[in-house]
Design an enzyme around this catalytic site. Structure first.
Site, PDB file in Angstrom:
ATOM      1  N   GLU A   1       0.891  -1.172   0.000  1.00  0.00           N
ATOM      2  CA  GLU A   1       0.000   0.000   0.000  1.00  0.00           C
ATOM      3  C   GLU A   1       0.921   1.211   0.000  1.00  0.00           C
ATOM      4  O   GLU A   1       1.479   1.572   1.032  1.00  0.00           O
ATOM      5  CB  GLU A   1      -0.867   0.008   1.268  1.00  0.00           C
ATOM      6  CG  GLU A   1      -1.759  -1.200   1.443  1.00  0.00           C
ATOM      7  CD  GLU A   1      -2.978  -1.176   0.538  1.00  0.00           C
ATOM      8  OE1 GLU A   1      -3.176  -0.187  -0.195  1.00  0.00           O
ATOM      9  OE2 GLU A   1      -3.718  -2.168   0.547  1.00  0.00           O
TER      10      GLU A   1
ATOM     11  N   CYS B   1      -2.208   9.046   2.351  1.00  0.00           N
ATOM     12  CA  CYS B   1      -1.923   8.500   1.023  1.00  0.00           C
ATOM     13  C   CYS B   1      -3.051   8.825   0.052  1.00  0.00           C
ATOM     14  O   CYS B   1      -2.813   9.102  -1.120  1.00  0.00           O
ATOM     15  CB  CYS B   1      -1.706   6.992   1.119  1.00  0.00           C
ATOM     16  SG  CYS B   1      -2.992   6.149   2.027  1.00  0.00           S
TER      17      CYS B   1
HETATM   18  P1  NAP Z   1       8.522   5.148   4.438  1.00  0.00           P
HETATM   19  O1  NAP Z   1       9.732   5.959   4.597  1.00  0.00           O
HETATM   20  O2  NAP Z   1       8.459   4.196   3.326  1.00  0.00           O
HETATM   21  O3  NAP Z   1       8.281   4.421   5.830  1.00  0.00           O
HETATM   22  C1  NAP Z   1       7.269   3.452   5.988  1.00  0.00           C
HETATM   23  C2  NAP Z   1       7.819   2.298   6.810  1.00  0.00           C
HETATM   24  O4  NAP Z   1       8.811   1.620   6.035  1.00  0.00           O
HETATM   25  C3  NAP Z   1       8.524   2.734   8.083  1.00  0.00           C
HETATM   26  O5  NAP Z   1       8.299   1.775   9.075  1.00  0.00           O
HETATM   27  C4  NAP Z   1       9.990   2.738   7.667  1.00  0.00           C
HETATM   28  O6  NAP Z   1      10.865   2.622   8.764  1.00  0.00           O
HETATM   29  C5  NAP Z   1      10.025   1.519   6.795  1.00  0.00           C
HETATM   30  N1  NAP Z   1      11.104   1.442   5.824  1.00  0.00           N
HETATM   31  C6  NAP Z   1      11.577   2.403   5.017  1.00  0.00           C
HETATM   32  N2  NAP Z   1      12.524   1.914   4.204  1.00  0.00           N
HETATM   33  C7  NAP Z   1      12.651   0.589   4.504  1.00  0.00           C
HETATM   34  C8  NAP Z   1      13.475  -0.468   4.016  1.00  0.00           C
HETATM   35  N3  NAP Z   1      14.354  -0.281   3.044  1.00  0.00           N
HETATM   36  N4  NAP Z   1      13.352  -1.679   4.592  1.00  0.00           N
HETATM   37  C9  NAP Z   1      12.462  -1.899   5.579  1.00  0.00           C
HETATM   38  N5  NAP Z   1      11.661  -0.930   6.073  1.00  0.00           N
HETATM   39  C10 NAP Z   1      11.742   0.292   5.544  1.00  0.00           C
HETATM   40  O7  NAP Z   1       7.227   6.014   4.268  1.00  0.00           O
HETATM   41  P2  NAP Z   1       6.882   7.393   4.931  1.00  0.00           P
HETATM   42  O8  NAP Z   1       7.515   8.454   4.115  1.00  0.00           O
HETATM   43  O9  NAP Z   1       7.146   7.362   6.378  1.00  0.00           O
HETATM   44  O10 NAP Z   1       5.287   7.377   4.685  1.00  0.00           O
HETATM   45  C11 NAP Z   1       4.711   8.068   3.701  1.00  0.00           C
HETATM   46  C12 NAP Z   1       4.443   7.256   2.465  1.00  0.00           C
HETATM   47  O11 NAP Z   1       3.582   6.171   2.759  1.00  0.00           O
HETATM   48  C13 NAP Z   1       3.704   8.099   1.458  1.00  0.00           C
HETATM   49  O12 NAP Z   1       4.162   7.829   0.163  1.00  0.00           O
HETATM   50  C14 NAP Z   1       2.276   7.654   1.616  1.00  0.00           C
HETATM   51  O13 NAP Z   1       1.457   7.912   0.524  1.00  0.00           O
HETATM   52  C15 NAP Z   1       2.452   6.203   1.905  1.00  0.00           C
HETATM   53  N6  NAP Z   1       1.272   5.639   2.580  1.00  0.00           N
HETATM   54  C16 NAP Z   1       0.472   4.793   1.878  1.00  0.00           C
HETATM   55  C17 NAP Z   1      -0.690   4.282   2.460  1.00  0.00           C
HETATM   56  C18 NAP Z   1      -1.597   3.336   1.700  1.00  0.00           C
HETATM   57  O14 NAP Z   1      -2.445   2.700   2.334  1.00  0.00           O
HETATM   58  N7  NAP Z   1      -1.467   3.204   0.397  1.00  0.00           N
HETATM   59  C19 NAP Z   1      -1.025   4.649   3.756  1.00  0.00           C
HETATM   60  C20 NAP Z   1      -0.180   5.513   4.441  1.00  0.00           C
HETATM   61  C21 NAP Z   1       0.973   6.001   3.835  1.00  0.00           C
HETATM   62  P3  NAP Z   1      11.567   3.909   9.433  1.00  0.00           P
HETATM   63  O15 NAP Z   1      10.505   4.731  10.017  1.00  0.00           O
HETATM   64  O16 NAP Z   1      12.480   3.313  10.448  1.00  0.00           O
HETATM   65  O17 NAP Z   1      12.304   4.600   8.317  1.00  0.00           O
END
Ligand code: NAP
Length: 459
Positions: free
Chosen positions: A229, A263
C-alpha cells in the site's frame, strides 16, 4: 533510525526506545512460528475472534488516552485521532463478526467429484508500517491475519514507538497469546533477514514507493507473496455541473486532513474551466480560515507535519516546484516563529508536465490546481500519473460520474465525497500505488492458503 517520540508541535524529545537485538528477534520469531503451528492458529476460530472483540472494546473504552498518544507522537489533530481509534475498533469488530463467513469452505461444482476450497493460515506475516495512521495501519494487518490464524510481526515507523508498543500491549490485554502479535524496534537489515527466514511466509508494507520496492524485491527473491500500500497522487475532479460550495469545502478538508499526510488525500485538483475561478476562490477562502496551533487544542484546524524532516522535504519540494515555473497562489512557506513543524496551507497553479511537481506526491497541505476544458482532458490528466490509489469526482450527473469513474486508473474512486475508508470496503491501488488489498473480504484472503480438496476417486 533511532526509535524516538518527539512531539512535532514543539520538537521536544519525549522518550527514546531500546531497539531489539538479533537474539531477541530470533526468540520472537520462534514464538510466533510455534503459535502458528499450534491449535490456537490451526483450530477453531472462535478464540481468535474473541480477542478481536475484546480489542475493539479496549480501544473504545481507552479512546481518549490512545488518541492523545497519537497526537503527541505525530501531530494529528485530536479530533482526527479520536476518529482513528473509532475506525480501529470498527475494523476489529468487523473481522470478529465476519471472518468466519469469509473463510468458510467454498464449494466448487466440478465434473471431477465433490470439491471445495478451504482457507488455512500460512505462517508468520512480516508487516512494515508508516506513522501517518499509527494504529489504523496496524489494525488493517492485524485484524484479518489474527482471525485467519497467521502470526503478525511488525516493524512500525521509528517516529511512533509509543503507539507501536501500546498496540502490542492492547493485544496482550485482549487475550492474544504471546507470538500472535509482536512489535519489533528493528533496523532495515533486520527486516530483510526476517523476510528471508522460511518461517515468514508473507510480507505486507504500507509506506513509500522506495521502501515498497526494496521490501517487495526482498520478498520476491525468496518467492514470498507481498502486499504493498504505497503512495498516491489522488485527483479531486470538479466538473462544470458540480455543487461548487460543497466541492470547495470538502476539497479543502480532503487536502489538509492529517496536515495533508494521507496517502489518499486529494492532491491534484482537476477543475473544469467553466467553474475554475469560482472553485479556486472558494477553495482559497477555506485555506485562509485555517488556524495552526497545538493539535491537542480542539480549536486548531491545521496541525504540524509529523517531523522536522517532513517539513524540510515539503519545503524543498514547494520551492523547487516554483523555481521550475509553478505559480504560488497561496501560502508556500514553513510557518514562522514557532518551534514546531508547521507548513502553511499552500496552493500551486500553472504546473506544467515538465515540472517535477507534476508527478510528485506532496505529503503535506499543498494543493495543485489544474484546469481542463472537457471530460476527455480530465481523464487524460487523471491517468497521467505514476500512481493510482484513490480519487474523487464531483458532479450532479451520476451517469457522467459512472462513465468517468470506469475510465480513471485507480484502485478506489468516490463520487461527491472525498476518498474515504470503511472496514467493509477494499482498500488499495494500482500502478506504483502498490498491489493487493486490505480490509473487507478481499483483505483477509491475501495471506491464506486457498486449498482445493476434491473427493475424486472411489473410497
Ligand atoms: P517510508 O519511509 O516508506 O516508511 C514506511 C515504513 O517503512 C517505516 O516503518 C519505515 O521505517 C520503513 N522502511 C523504510 N525503508 C525501509 C526499508 N528499506 N526496509 C524496511 N523498512 C523500511 O514512508 P513514509 O515516508 O514514512 O510514509 C509516507 C508514504 O507512505 C507516502 O508515500 C504515503 O502515501 C504512503 N502511505 C500509503 C498508504 C496506503 O495505504 N497506500 C497509507 C499511508 C501512507 P523507518 O521509520 O524506520 O524509516
Amino acid at each position: 533510525m533511532p526509535y524516538q517520540t518527539i512531539n512535532p508541535f514543539n520538537n521536544q524529545l519525549i522518550k527514546e526506545y531500546q531497539t531489539h537485538n538479533d537474539e531477541q528477534v530470533e526468540q520472537a520469531l520462534a514464538t510466533a512460528h510455534q503459535l502458528y503451528k499450534s491449535d490456537w492458529a490451526q483450530g477453531e476460530m472462535q478464540p481468535r475472534l474473541q480477542v478481536l472483540h475484546k480489542l475493539a472494546e479496549l480501544m473504545t473504552s481507552r479512546s481518549e488516552e490512545l488518541a492523545k498518544g497519537i497526537t503527541v507522537e505525530m501531530g494529528k489533530l485530536i479530533e482526527q485521532s479520536r476518529a482513528e481509534i473509532k475506525i480501529c475498533a470498527a475494523i476489529a469488530s468487523y473481522y470478529a463478526d465476519n471472518a468466519a463467513e469469509f473463510l468458510k469452505p467454498v464449494p466448487y461444482p466440478s465434473s471431477l467429484g465433490e470439491a471445495w476450497v478451504e482457507h488455512h493460515p500460512i505462517g508468520v506475516i512480516m508487516a512494515v508500517e508508516p506513522w501517518n495512521f499509527p494504529y489504523y495501519q496496524l489494525m488493517r494487518v492485524l485484524a484479518p491475519n489474527l482471525a485467519a490464524g497467521n502470526s503478525v510481526m511488525v516493524k512500525h515507523a521509528s517516529i511512533v514507538p509509543h503507539c507501536a508498543e501500546t498496540f502490542e500491549k492492547l493485544l496482550s490485554e485482549a487475550g492474544a497469546p504471546k507470538g500472535a502479535y509482536t512489535n519489533l524496534f528493528i533496523s532495515q537489515d533486520q527486516v530483510a533477514a526476517l523476510i528471508d527466514d522460511d518461517r515468514v511466509q508473507g510480507v505486507a508494507l504500507t509506506g513509500s514507493e522506495k521502501a515498497g520496492a526494496v521490501v517487495a524485491a526482498r520478498a520476491a527473491g525468496k518467492l514470498k507473496k507481498s502486499t504493498l500500500e504505497l503512495g498516491g497522487n489522488d485527483i479531486f475532479a470538479v466538473l462544470d455541473d458540480a455543487d461548487i460550495d460543497h466541492a470547495a469545502k470538502v476539497g479543502a478538508q480532503a487536502r489538509i486532513a492529517n496536515a495533508g499526510q494521507v496517502c489518499t488525500a486529494a492532491k491534484r485538483f482537476i477543475v473544469h474551466q467553466k467553474v475554475a475561478d469560482e472553485f479556486l476562490k472558494k477553495f482559497t477562502q477555506h485555506f485562509s480560515e485555517l488556524k495552526t496551533g497545538d493539535p491537542l487544542d480542539s480549536n486548531t484546524t491545521l496541525g504540524p507535519l509529523s517531523s522536522a524532516q517532513a517539513l524540510k522535504t515539503l519545503s524543498k519540494q514547494v520551492s523547487e516546484a516554483v523555481k521550475q515555473g509553478a505559480k504560488l497562489h497561496y501560502g508556500g512557506s514553513a510557518v514562522a516563529n514557532n518551534a514546531g513543524n508547521f507548513f502553511e496551507a499552500t496552493i500551486l497553479t500553472g504546473i506544467t508536465r515538465d515540472n517535477p511537481a507534476y508527478f510528485a506526491e506532496f505529503f503535506g497541505p499543498v494543493a495543485q490546481i489544474y484546469v481542463v476544458e472537457n471530460d476527455e482532458q480530465l481523464v487524460e490528466l487523471a491517468n497521467d500519473s505514476h500512481y493510482g490509489l484513490g480519487g474523487a469526482l464531483f458532479t450532479r450527473d451520476l451517469a457522467r460520474a459512472r462513465r468517468l469513474a470506469s475510465k480513471i486508473e485507480t484502485g478506489m474512486l468516490y463520487v461527491n465525497s472525498a476518498t474515504d475508508t470503511a472496514p467493509e470496503l477494499p482498500f488499495g491501488g494500482v500502478k506504483r500505488s502498490g498491489f493487493g488489498r486490505e480490509l473487507s473480504d478481499l483483505g483477509i484472503k491475501e495471506f491464506v492458503n486457498q486449498k482445493l480438496v476434491v473427493l475424486a476417486g472411489k473410497s
